[in-house]
Design an enzyme around this catalytic site. Structure first.
Site, short mmCIF file in Angstrom:
data_model
loop_
_atom_site.label_atom_id
_atom_site.label_comp_id
_atom_site.label_asym_id
_atom_site.label_seq_id
_atom_site.Cartn_x
_atom_site.Cartn_y
_atom_site.Cartn_z
N HIS A 289 0.80 -1.23 0.00
CA HIS A 289 0.00 0.00 0.00
C HIS A 289 0.83 1.28 0.00
O HIS A 289 0.28 2.37 -0.10
CB HIS A 289 -0.94 0.02 1.20
CG HIS A 289 -0.21 0.28 2.49
ND1 HIS A 289 0.53 -0.68 3.13
CD2 HIS A 289 -0.08 1.40 3.23
CE1 HIS A 289 1.06 -0.17 4.22
NE2 HIS A 289 0.71 1.09 4.31
C1 UD1 Z 1 -1.83 5.31 6.23
C2 UD1 Z 1 -0.51 5.73 6.84
C3 UD1 Z 1 0.53 4.64 6.62
C4 UD1 Z 1 0.04 3.29 7.11
C5 UD1 Z 1 -1.29 3.00 6.46
C6 UD1 Z 1 -1.87 1.68 6.92
C7 UD1 Z 1 -0.05 8.14 6.81
C8 UD1 Z 1 0.75 9.18 6.21
N1 UD1 Z 1 0.01 6.93 6.24
O1 UD1 Z 1 -1.64 5.21 4.83
O2 UD1 Z 1 1.70 4.97 7.33
O3 UD1 Z 1 0.98 2.30 6.80
O4 UD1 Z 1 -2.21 4.05 6.77
O5 UD1 Z 1 -3.06 1.39 6.25
O6 UD1 Z 1 -0.70 8.38 7.79
N2 UD1 Z 1 -9.08 4.84 2.21
C9 UD1 Z 1 -10.32 4.26 2.17
N3 UD1 Z 1 -10.88 3.86 3.36
C10 UD1 Z 1 -10.27 4.03 4.55
C11 UD1 Z 1 -9.01 4.64 4.58
C12 UD1 Z 1 -8.43 5.05 3.40
O7 UD1 Z 1 -10.89 4.08 1.12
O8 UD1 Z 1 -10.83 3.63 5.59
C13 UD1 Z 1 -8.44 5.23 0.94
C14 UD1 Z 1 -8.72 6.65 0.52
O9 UD1 Z 1 -8.83 6.68 -0.86
C15 UD1 Z 1 -7.47 7.37 0.93
C16 UD1 Z 1 -6.40 6.32 0.75
O10 UD1 Z 1 -7.05 5.10 1.08
O11 UD1 Z 1 -7.25 8.52 0.21
C17 UD1 Z 1 -5.19 6.52 1.62
O12 UD1 Z 1 -5.55 6.63 2.99
P1 UD1 Z 1 -4.61 7.45 4.01
O13 UD1 Z 1 -5.13 7.33 5.40
O14 UD1 Z 1 -4.40 8.84 3.49
O15 UD1 Z 1 -3.22 6.74 3.88
P2 UD1 Z 1 -2.86 5.19 3.84
O16 UD1 Z 1 -2.33 4.90 2.50
O17 UD1 Z 1 -3.97 4.35 4.38
#
Ligand code: UD1
Length: 366
Positions: free
Chosen positions: A207
């Site tokens: 991811h």
């Molecule tokens: C975040 C953390 C990362 C961790 C990861 C575990 C930061 C900078 N990054 O990354 O260190 O390893 O979590 O999962 O904090 N989304 C959904 N549903 C959700 C959550 C996210 O659809 O419940 C999608 C959205 O499109 C979002 C993308 O995932 O934009 C990324 O989510 P985000 O929380 O920004 O970062 P992660 O890649 O999950």
């Protein structure tokens, strides 16, 4: 005297670090422990499923920030947590790991003059291109109590000039969750449900932006996994971020074969899958540690790691995110079948007690 401790969590890897502390504080009459969920992760499979599997009580405050750019997400957390901290003024704010929720909460708490404790302090990848590295360095700088999982983390903090009395080498709280949950994970029969019982198979999670945001990199890794899937079942619970990228590339749903793309899997099923896997391929931080503890061969698709002990002592190996490199490394690892759990100092299932000892009893762990 009753002390008040407020924990802030927001993203999936935070929840397994909170669970053992929530349990430990609940057993002590001299502390009032409350939790804030920022809402950084909000899908049921990324959040509620973990609260259920880990038996964490529902959060006292839910900020509901959701997804956005780094600046927007971090700012939204700061704006929404400030009134909670002003109203409650806890004796200690505990933050976990290295996600945006961690640094946002630490910054607001520090500016309000509240004491901040960082669980999983001192880890450094040395890679400033990684958002988590920025979060780690800033959070540690703001923290009064730094709870480290490994000796290398202590050294990193000392090298940055952190006073020794702030650093407590308590061990790895993720392993507390693992040790606690393993019997329940085994009893869920996840392998039978997925038809994997008694067969060698690989588990994959990817991811990181560096692996999934560039179509050429993700495409190459996906090809390697499809090829590997012709040699053994490859189970890939797909993070929402990765799924969106795969859909955009027309790679999801996959062509089939042995590569199985699943929705995100809960904590207990994932633990069951990982424990019996022949190989784990990942870019997660937590899985590097869990495979080391369980003795499962792990390939980490990254140029560096903030968890070097998993490579020097454990089963982890770093691999370049390129199709042929990953495929060759996976075949090597499967052929070698080198398993063996590493005993790492203070990765023993009692880290939360040590943290509670520091917070409530003034204990010291050096
Ligand atoms: C975040 C953390 C990362 C961790 C990861 C575990 C930061 C900078 N990054 O990354 O260190 O390893 O979590 O999962 O904090 N989304 C959904 N549903 C959700 C959550 C996210 O659809 O419940 C999608 C959205 O499109 C979002 C993308 O995932 O934009 C990324 O989510 P985000 O929380 O920004 O970062 P992660 O890649 O999950």
């Amino acid at each position: 005297m009753t002390r008040s401790v407020l924990s802030v969590v927001g993203a999936r890897p935070n929840f397994m670090k909170l669970a053992p502390l929530a349990r430990c504080f609940a057993a002590r009459p001299d502390v009032r422990h409350t939790t804030v969920h920022t809402g950084q992760h909000y899908d049921a499979g990324m959040s509620a499923a973990f609260f259920g599997d880990l038996a964490i009580p529902p959060p006292d405050h839910d900020l509901g920030v959701g997804s956005a750019s780094h600046a927007q997400q971090t700012a939204a957390i700061m704006q929404r947590i400030e009134p909670v901290l002003v109203a409650t003024r806890p004796d200690l704010v505990l933050v976990y790991g290295d996600v945006n929720s961690t640094v946002a909460a630490a910054l607001v708490a520090a500016k309000l003059g509240l004491r901040v404790g960082h669980v999983e302090a001192g880890l450094r990848s040395g890679d400033w291109g990684m958002p988590e590295e920025i979060n780690r360095v800033v959070t540690d700088r703001l923290s009064d109590l730094l709870f480290t999982p490994s000796r290398d983390a202590d050294e990193n903090l000392r090298a940055e000039g952190v006073p020794a009395e702030r650093i407590h080498f308590v061990g790895n709280v993720m392993i507390d969750s693992l040790v606690h949950a393993l019997p329940a994970a085994r009893s869920r029969q996840a392998l039978t449900r997925w038809g994997l019982k008694g067969r060698p198979y690989a588990v994959v999670t990817l991811h990181r932006p560096s692996n999934v945001d560039d179509p050429a990199t993700l495409g190459g890794l996906f090809e390697a996994l499809e090829t590997l899937g012709r040699e053994l079942p490859v189970v890939f619970p797909v993070h929402p971020r990765t799924r969106a990228r795969l859909v955009a590339l027309g790679l999801c749903p996959s062509a089939g074969g042995g590569l199985r793309l699943l929705d995100p899997v809960g904590y207990l099923d994932m633990l069951g899958l990982v424990e019996a896997a022949a190989l784990v391929i990942t870019d997660s931080g937590g899985l590097q540690e869990e495979t080391t503890f369980l003795g499962v061969p792990c390939l980490t698709v990254r140029p560096n790691t903030e968890r070097p002990v998993t490579c020097t002592r454990g089963t982890n190996r770093l691999v370049t995110p390129a199709r042929d490199v990953l495929l060759a490394a996976a075949r090597d690892a499967l052929e070698a079948r080198t398993r063996g759990a590493a005993e790492i100092e203070r990765w023993d299932g009692t880290t939360a007690e040590r943290i509670a000892g520091v917070v409530l009893d003034g204990a010291e762990f050096r």
